[in-house]
Motif scaffolding. Sequence first.
Motif, short mmCIF file in Angstrom:
data_model
loop_
_atom_site.label_atom_id
_atom_site.label_comp_id
_atom_site.label_asym_id
_atom_site.label_seq_id
_atom_site.Cartn_x
_atom_site.Cartn_y
_atom_site.Cartn_z
N ILE A 156 5.41 10.15 7.07
CA ILE A 156 4.29 9.52 6.36
C ILE A 156 4.88 8.71 5.21
CG2 ILE A 156 2.18 9.88 5.06
CD1 ILE A 156 1.83 12.51 6.59
N ASP A 157 4.69 7.41 5.27
CA ASP A 157 5.31 6.47 4.34
C ASP A 157 4.23 5.85 3.47
OD1 ASP A 157 6.53 4.26 3.13
OD2 ASP A 157 7.75 3.80 4.88
N PHE A 158 4.24 6.13 2.16
CA PHE A 158 3.26 5.53 1.26
C PHE A 158 3.98 4.66 0.24
CE2 PHE A 158 4.14 9.90 0.11
CZ PHE A 158 4.44 9.88 -1.24
N ASP A 159 3.65 3.38 0.27
CA ASP A 159 4.33 2.40 -0.57
C ASP A 159 3.47 1.13 -0.56
OD1 ASP A 159 7.18 1.82 -1.87
OD2 ASP A 159 6.63 0.03 -0.75
N SER A 182 2.32 4.53 8.18
CA SER A 182 2.61 3.80 6.95
C SER A 182 1.31 3.38 6.29
CB SER A 182 3.45 2.55 7.27
OG SER A 182 3.66 1.77 6.10
N THR A 183 1.15 3.71 5.02
CA THR A 183 0.02 3.22 4.23
C THR A 183 0.57 2.24 3.21
OG1 THR A 183 0.17 5.03 2.62
CG2 THR A 183 -1.25 5.36 4.53
N HIS A 184 0.05 1.01 3.24
CA HIS A 184 0.62 -0.03 2.39
C HIS A 184 -0.43 -1.11 2.14
CE1 HIS A 184 1.62 -0.78 6.67
NE2 HIS A 184 1.08 -1.95 6.41
#
Length: 225
Positions: A156-159, A182-184
Amino acid sequence: MAGAGKNVGILMIQGVKEDYLDYTERVVLPKAHKMEYLKRMKAKIAALAPDVKGAPLTDDSDGEGGEDTMGSRGSFKAAITAVAAALQAVDMVTSGQVVNVFCATRPPGHHAGKDLRAMNAISNGFCILNAAACAALYAVSPPSEGGRGLKRVCIIDFDVHHGNGTQEILCSTHDSRFLYVSTHAGGAHINGFDDESDLVEDSNGSRRILGGKSQEGIFPGRCGD
């Protein structure tokens, strides 16, 4: 990290065991990054003078576009240490030593793909090696290869930016072992495209995005979740 090192229930580990450093460079990095990329990056950094700081690291084979990611003579060692820390963290969690781990490491990694500028991005985003992708690959590698033998891993990638490097390494082809989320932020000025016209069709008729036709932004921005 609040309380780390003061609260007996929150450990603070300020170094990485030597065997993780060796295993990272010898076994894990070639699974995530192309050998030519690793050799080129390592050689470029090793050639820097000891007092040089902020040198461009990510020149392509024609010497173009090198100033998006900079570093010094210690940058490759720092990047390897960051990956090794992630591997040690995997071991600590999967062995039951701890419930979770936060790795406060630099340089970052989620824009570092198999080679320069993953998914046709216009920048390497200050990233040299991809610690998250390496940790995932290590986690699913069989014990016979020194890994942990897990069946599935979720990243889980939050950036503000899409982790295009992580997606390229783990999800260029369908691999049921990995779920990448990915949340971006969205929009062409951040991610290089923002409409359906940037979908491309591969030889199998599948539609996917590999960076878009014209990029005003920095990184490709959809992970197909």
